[in-house]
Design an enzyme around this catalytic site. Sequence first.
Site, PDB file in Angstrom:
ATOM      1  N   GLY A  34       0.862  -1.081  -0.176  1.00  0.00           N
ATOM      2  CA  GLY A  34       0.020   0.056  -0.021  1.00  0.00           C
ATOM      3  C   GLY A  34       1.003   1.259  -0.047  1.00  0.00           C
ATOM      4  O   GLY A  34       1.979   1.316   0.778  1.00  0.00           O
ATOM      5  N   ASP A 252       7.563   5.443  -3.396  1.00  0.00           N
ATOM      6  CA  ASP A 252       7.083   5.274  -2.071  1.00  0.00           C
ATOM      7  C   ASP A 252       8.385   5.461  -1.263  1.00  0.00           C
ATOM      8  O   ASP A 252       8.667   6.299  -0.305  1.00  0.00           O
ATOM      9  CB  ASP A 252       6.558   4.108  -1.735  1.00  0.00           C
TER      10      ASP A 252
END
Length: 308
Positions: A34, A252
């Site tokens: 995620g 990320d």
Amino acid sequence: MTGLFTFGETMGLVVADGIGPLTYARGFSFGIGGAESNVAIGVARLGGESCWLGRVGPDATGALIRSRLEAAGVRTIAVPDPTFTGLMVRYRRSGEFAHVDYHRAGSAGSRLNPADLPPSELREAAVVHVTGITPALSETCRAAVFQAVETARDAGVPVSIDVNYRAKLWSRFDAAPVLRDLVGLADIVFASPDEAALFVDEDDLLGNLAKLGPAEVILKDGGKGCVAQIGGERHAVPALPVTVIDPVGAGDAFVAGYLADRMAGAAPEQRLTTAIAAGAFAVTVSGDCEGLPDRAELAALGGGDLRR
């Protein structure tokens, strides 16, 4: 200030071993993935404080998400939900192309709503970080993102957004005005050139993004490195030469490196150097968050410093 606060959907991640059609895969690994939780883990690995909030179902995947994040040093607020935790299945169709199937419609994560967000967490954070993925999941998720941003702004807390456009979740037409509004409310913005071009003219992506309001605009451009406009000054940092094993999660890792250094008081050039090194390290390891580095590993790669 208590460090980074972020929220969004984290899912179970099934990854096929080897390269080729999923039909012929003979082995699989199971983990989590995620965008927001990846950033939270990345910040924690670099010595910063981070907190992730999200909804998880009453299943083994939800339990795994909680345990993995806590083991990584992330303060975890897992809101229990009666429905299932989302799942994604990833495989390498060839050496150059990866494919992901998402099973998330109606998932626990998509049911996040404004009432799930503790105002105290938003007001006391050092940075509130959101992505363009969460507002695409549902109307309640979108409302939660905008409420979080407004609450943080009212408290004087810096807001960070990674545009993170996902074509499988919404069209460019639907996404552009929402993402533009979020960027206009943010202090720190991360985007790829293609993502920025969704809602600003391409003649000067950095300058046009900055005109929307953010003081810190960073364009991530993979193997080309990054360019940024921070406090009116422009910066460019080249990519580090590494052997790419798995590009997933590099963006990320980049965001985590920048925000960790920003919260530690580093100068803009150092933040960008750490971000580039973190992204480079992440692509040398398979998985969404498994390869996120600590400070010593960044130093070994040739980027970042050894602040603990």
